[in-house]
Enzyme design. Structure first.
Site, PDB file in Angstrom:
ATOM      1  N   GLY A 248       3.519   5.461  -6.408  1.00  0.00           N
ATOM      2  CA  GLY A 248       3.581   5.149  -4.979  1.00  0.00           C
ATOM      3  C   GLY A 248       4.803   4.327  -4.640  1.00  0.00           C
ATOM      4  O   GLY A 248       5.227   3.463  -5.417  1.00  0.00           O
TER       5      GLY A 248
ATOM      6  N   ARG B  84      24.086  -2.238 -10.251  1.00  0.00           N
ATOM      7  CA  ARG B  84      25.186  -3.207 -10.226  1.00  0.00           C
ATOM      8  C   ARG B  84      25.200  -4.093 -11.471  1.00  0.00           C
ATOM      9  O   ARG B  84      26.279  -4.506 -11.928  1.00  0.00           O
ATOM     10  CB  ARG B  84      25.133  -4.024  -8.941  1.00  0.00           C
ATOM     11  CG  ARG B  84      25.425  -3.138  -7.732  1.00  0.00           C
ATOM     12  CD  ARG B  84      25.703  -3.879  -6.462  1.00  0.00           C
ATOM     13  NE  ARG B  84      26.203  -2.951  -5.448  1.00  0.00           N
ATOM     14  CZ  ARG B  84      26.542  -3.311  -4.216  1.00  0.00           C
ATOM     15  NH1 ARG B  84      26.421  -4.572  -3.840  1.00  0.00           N
ATOM     16  NH2 ARG B  84      26.989  -2.412  -3.360  1.00  0.00           N
TER      17      ARG B  84
ATOM     18  N   ARG C  78       4.433  11.889  -8.430  1.00  0.00           N
ATOM     19  CA  ARG C  78       3.553  11.846  -9.591  1.00  0.00           C
ATOM     20  C   ARG C  78       3.642  13.196 -10.288  1.00  0.00           C
ATOM     21  O   ARG C  78       3.587  14.230  -9.641  1.00  0.00           O
ATOM     22  CB  ARG C  78       2.124  11.526  -9.170  1.00  0.00           C
ATOM     23  CG  ARG C  78       1.960  10.102  -8.658  1.00  0.00           C
ATOM     24  CD  ARG C  78       0.529   9.801  -8.233  1.00  0.00           C
ATOM     25  NE  ARG C  78       0.335   8.380  -7.980  1.00  0.00           N
ATOM     26  CZ  ARG C  78       0.560   7.790  -6.814  1.00  0.00           C
ATOM     27  NH1 ARG C  78       0.986   8.524  -5.789  1.00  0.00           N
ATOM     28  NH2 ARG C  78       0.364   6.498  -6.649  1.00  0.00           N
TER      29      ARG C  78
ATOM     30  N   ASP D 294       1.163   0.743 -13.037  1.00  0.00           N
ATOM     31  CA  ASP D 294       0.627   0.896 -14.386  1.00  0.00           C
ATOM     32  C   ASP D 294       0.582   2.346 -14.848  1.00  0.00           C
ATOM     33  O   ASP D 294       0.729   2.632 -16.039  1.00  0.00           O
ATOM     34  CB  ASP D 294      -0.751   0.238 -14.515  1.00  0.00           C
ATOM     35  CG  ASP D 294      -1.746   0.720 -13.474  1.00  0.00           C
ATOM     36  OD1 ASP D 294      -1.402   1.608 -12.674  1.00  0.00           O
ATOM     37  OD2 ASP D 294      -2.884   0.206 -13.472  1.00  0.00           O
TER      38      ASP D 294
ATOM     39  N   SER E 156       2.841   4.605 -14.139  1.00  0.00           N
ATOM     40  CA  SER E 156       4.219   4.877 -14.564  1.00  0.00           C
ATOM     41  C   SER E 156       4.496   4.255 -15.920  1.00  0.00           C
ATOM     42  O   SER E 156       5.181   4.846 -16.775  1.00  0.00           O
ATOM     43  CB  SER E 156       5.204   4.315 -13.528  1.00  0.00           C
ATOM     44  OG  SER E 156       4.950   4.846 -12.245  1.00  0.00           O
TER      45      SER E 156
ATOM     46  N   THR F 268       4.748  -2.135  -6.734  1.00  0.00           N
ATOM     47  CA  THR F 268       3.525  -1.655  -6.101  1.00  0.00           C
ATOM     48  C   THR F 268       3.062  -2.680  -5.083  1.00  0.00           C
ATOM     49  O   THR F 268       3.150  -3.886  -5.343  1.00  0.00           O
ATOM     50  CB  THR F 268       2.405  -1.395  -7.122  1.00  0.00           C
ATOM     51  OG1 THR F 268       1.172  -1.174  -6.431  1.00  0.00           O
ATOM     52  CG2 THR F 268       2.224  -2.562  -8.075  1.00  0.00           C
TER      53      THR F 268
ATOM     54  N   ASP G 261       0.069  -3.325  -4.306  1.00  0.00           N
ATOM     55  CA  ASP G 261      -1.263  -3.842  -4.626  1.00  0.00           C
ATOM     56  C   ASP G 261      -1.252  -5.170  -5.382  1.00  0.00           C
ATOM     57  O   ASP G 261      -2.262  -5.872  -5.416  1.00  0.00           O
ATOM     58  CB  ASP G 261      -2.051  -2.812  -5.440  1.00  0.00           C
ATOM     59  CG  ASP G 261      -2.429  -1.585  -4.617  1.00  0.00           C
ATOM     60  OD1 ASP G 261      -2.549  -1.735  -3.389  1.00  0.00           O
ATOM     61  OD2 ASP G 261      -2.591  -0.503  -5.196  1.00  0.00           O
TER      62      ASP G 261
ATOM     63  N   ASP H 101      -1.426  -5.735  -8.490  1.00  0.00           N
ATOM     64  CA  ASP H 101      -2.521  -5.736  -9.472  1.00  0.00           C
ATOM     65  C   ASP H 101      -2.055  -5.591 -10.916  1.00  0.00           C
ATOM     66  O   ASP H 101      -2.866  -5.371 -11.814  1.00  0.00           O
ATOM     67  CB  ASP H 101      -3.501  -4.611  -9.157  1.00  0.00           C
ATOM     68  CG  ASP H 101      -2.862  -3.229  -9.180  1.00  0.00           C
ATOM     69  OD1 ASP H 101      -1.615  -3.142  -9.135  1.00  0.00           O
ATOM     70  OD2 ASP H 101      -3.600  -2.230  -9.226  1.00  0.00           O
TER      71      ASP H 101
ATOM     72  N   ARG I 219      -6.215  -8.636  16.903  1.00  0.00           N
ATOM     73  CA  ARG I 219      -7.000  -9.756  17.424  1.00  0.00           C
ATOM     74  C   ARG I 219      -6.777  -9.943  18.926  1.00  0.00           C
ATOM     75  O   ARG I 219      -7.698 -10.345  19.658  1.00  0.00           O
ATOM     76  CB  ARG I 219      -6.656 -11.053  16.684  1.00  0.00           C
ATOM     77  CG  ARG I 219      -7.523 -12.219  17.129  1.00  0.00           C
ATOM     78  CD  ARG I 219      -7.261 -13.467  16.306  1.00  0.00           C
ATOM     79  NE  ARG I 219      -7.719 -13.343  14.933  1.00  0.00           N
ATOM     80  CZ  ARG I 219      -8.985 -13.450  14.568  1.00  0.00           C
ATOM     81  NH1 ARG I 219      -9.934 -13.629  15.470  1.00  0.00           N
ATOM     82  NH2 ARG I 219      -9.317 -13.347  13.300  1.00  0.00           N
TER      83      ARG I 219
ATOM     84  N   MET J  21      -5.129  -1.462   2.364  1.00  0.00           N
ATOM     85  CA  MET J  21      -5.040  -0.831   1.054  1.00  0.00           C
ATOM     86  C   MET J  21      -5.518  -1.779  -0.044  1.00  0.00           C
ATOM     87  O   MET J  21      -5.459  -2.997   0.096  1.00  0.00           O
ATOM     88  CB  MET J  21      -3.619  -0.363   0.774  1.00  0.00           C
ATOM     89  CG  MET J  21      -3.256   0.913   1.519  1.00  0.00           C
ATOM     90  SD  MET J  21      -1.630   1.555   1.060  1.00  0.00           S
ATOM     91  CE  MET J  21      -1.727   3.187   1.796  1.00  0.00           C
TER      92      MET J  21
ATOM     93  N   ARG K  22      -7.481  -0.050  -3.395  1.00  0.00           N
ATOM     94  CA  ARG K  22      -8.583   0.738  -3.942  1.00  0.00           C
ATOM     95  C   ARG K  22      -9.248   0.030  -5.112  1.00  0.00           C
ATOM     96  O   ARG K  22     -10.463   0.074  -5.281  1.00  0.00           O
ATOM     97  CB  ARG K  22      -8.071   2.119  -4.372  1.00  0.00           C
ATOM     98  CG  ARG K  22      -9.168   3.078  -4.829  1.00  0.00           C
ATOM     99  CD  ARG K  22      -8.630   4.474  -5.068  1.00  0.00           C
ATOM    100  NE  ARG K  22      -7.631   4.511  -6.120  1.00  0.00           N
ATOM    101  CZ  ARG K  22      -6.335   4.760  -5.913  1.00  0.00           C
ATOM    102  NH1 ARG K  22      -5.891   4.988  -4.697  1.00  0.00           N
ATOM    103  NH2 ARG K  22      -5.478   4.797  -6.915  1.00  0.00           N
TER     104      ARG K  22
ATOM    105  N   GLY L  85      -7.347 -15.500   9.788  1.00  0.00           N
ATOM    106  CA  GLY L  85      -8.593 -16.082  10.270  1.00  0.00           C
ATOM    107  C   GLY L  85      -9.742 -15.113  10.362  1.00  0.00           C
ATOM    108  O   GLY L  85     -10.551 -15.163  11.294  1.00  0.00           O
TER     109      GLY L  85
ATOM    110  N   SER M  79     -13.967 -13.298  19.398  1.00  0.00           N
ATOM    111  CA  SER M  79     -13.555 -12.068  18.722  1.00  0.00           C
ATOM    112  C   SER M  79     -13.845 -12.231  17.245  1.00  0.00           C
ATOM    113  O   SER M  79     -13.914 -13.352  16.737  1.00  0.00           O
ATOM    114  CB  SER M  79     -12.064 -11.780  18.928  1.00  0.00           C
ATOM    115  OG  SER M  79     -11.283 -12.778  18.288  1.00  0.00           O
TER     116      SER M  79
ATOM    117  N   ARG N  35     -15.315  -1.704  16.688  1.00  0.00           N
ATOM    118  CA  ARG N  35     -14.196  -0.780  16.501  1.00  0.00           C
ATOM    119  C   ARG N  35     -13.754  -0.802  15.039  1.00  0.00           C
ATOM    120  O   ARG N  35     -13.932  -1.795  14.330  1.00  0.00           O
ATOM    121  CB  ARG N  35     -13.011  -1.158  17.396  1.00  0.00           C
ATOM    122  CG  ARG N  35     -13.283  -1.024  18.889  1.00  0.00           C
ATOM    123  CD  ARG N  35     -13.384   0.445  19.275  1.00  0.00           C
ATOM    124  NE  ARG N  35     -13.457   0.602  20.714  1.00  0.00           N
ATOM    125  CZ  ARG N  35     -14.572   0.594  21.426  1.00  0.00           C
ATOM    126  NH1 ARG N  35     -15.731   0.384  20.800  1.00  0.00           N
ATOM    127  NH2 ARG N  35     -14.561   0.764  22.729  1.00  0.00           N
TER     128      ARG N  35
END
Length: 325
Positions: free
Chosen positions: A13, A27, A74, A105, A107, A128, A130, A132, A157, A172, A174, A188, A218, A249
């Protein structure tokens, strides 16, 4: 082994800052009098012999651009022995002595297998959103994605407050809740749902009722896409059944989180890791990922970076609960 020519690619990704990392690698290679070839479309491009020469001027004006100008993909074919053999033959054809791979990971898993099969020095740069990957405090792209999410939730908000609405915002993540947890604290949020945290609907409803009792005009609930309660639409539906008078919503931020100009932090991080990757190869290091911990460059074996995961800071979960009143 004397290194004369490097190959650099982006894989998996895309993430903001990948272009800055490519620029830094190219460089740094030029500075150390090495040739550098860019490999388009990741491992698939290596299999298809889609390479181009890169010099210092070829990577001008890309540090500020999101995505990756080398493209990314991929590759199912690279998972096969035959595919990796084609990739190796193209490396030899271009006399490439070592590879630098910018990705996650998945890759790095491919890099570890490829490097061991064909005795090719490979070094990874974690790219990435994420955050992670084990072996670095921050991955290239995470800071930018986090700021993108914060900006979006701040805007949501505004309309939530104007209409006294309850918003479920999916971000995002997963398998990891870094984006959800940190953006939820920063904006908040009334509650934050992440894969690492066991949760149930009763706990969610308790948070909603607490917010209502405190007179919140809200409510924002940030949901990582990998949370365990069944998905953001199911959560909204269950909440609507419990509280039929609520105006609920759903907003899914989706791939907007991957794009945009990289932040200052991601540009600097990518630049540091790119130089470190080139210099580590020159020094004979291989099968490692360069990362940053405590603002210092560190090295982690691919095997360890793949096997382990960055862990959520439990203190942040506690803080999120405390300040959500």
């Amino acid at each position: 082994m004397i290194i004369k020519k490097l190959g650099v690619m982006t894989s998996g990704g895309d993430a903001p800052g990948m272009n800055a990392a490519i620029r830094s690698v190219v460089r740094a290679a030029t500075h150390h009098e090495l040739e550098c070839l860019g490999i388009r479309l990741g491992y698939q491009g290596l299999i298809e012999n889609d390479l181009l020469e890169l010099g210092a001027r070829d990577v001008k004006n890309i540090i500020n651009r999101g995505g990756t100008f080398l493209k990314t993909a991929r590759s199912k074919e690279f998972k096969t022995a035959q595919g990796r053999k084609k990739a190796y033959e193209n490396l030899k054809k271009h006399q490439i002595d070592a590879l630098i791979i910018i990705g996650g990971d998945g890759s790095f898993t491919g890099a570890r297998v490829f490097g061991s099969e064909y005795d090719i020095p490979v070094v990874g740069i974690p790219g990435t959103i994420d955050n992670d990957i084990y072996g670095t405090d921050f991955t290239v792209g995470y800071d930018t994605a986090l700021n993108t999410v914060i900006e979006a939730i701040d805007k949501i908000r505004d309309t939530a407050t104007s209409h006294n609405r309850l918003f479920f915002v999916e971000v995002m993540g997963r398998d990891a809740g870094f984006i959800a947890l940190n953006s939820g604290i920063a904006t908040g949020a009334l509650d934050i749902l992440i894969p690492e945290k066991d949760y149930n609907l009763d706990q969610l409803f308790t948070s909603i009722e607490r917010g209502n009792k405190e007179g919140k005009s809200s409510s924002i609930i940030v949901v990582a896409e990998g949370e365990k309660l069944g998905g953001v639409y199911d959560l909204a539906k269950a909440t609507g059944m419990k509280y039929p008078d609520y105006d609920i919503r759903v907003s899914i931020l989706g791939h907007v989180q991957r794009g945009g100009n990289p932040s200052c932090y991601d540009r600097v991080l990518a630049s540091r890791l790119g130089v470190a990757a080139v210099e580590s190869i020159i020094k004979g290091k291989r099968d490692i990922m360069v990362g940053i911990r405590g603002n210092k460059i560190i090295f982690t074996l691919f095997e360890e970076a793949i096997r382990k995961k960055n862990e959520i800071n439990e203190d942040l979960i506690k803080i999120a609960d405390i300040i959500a009143v």
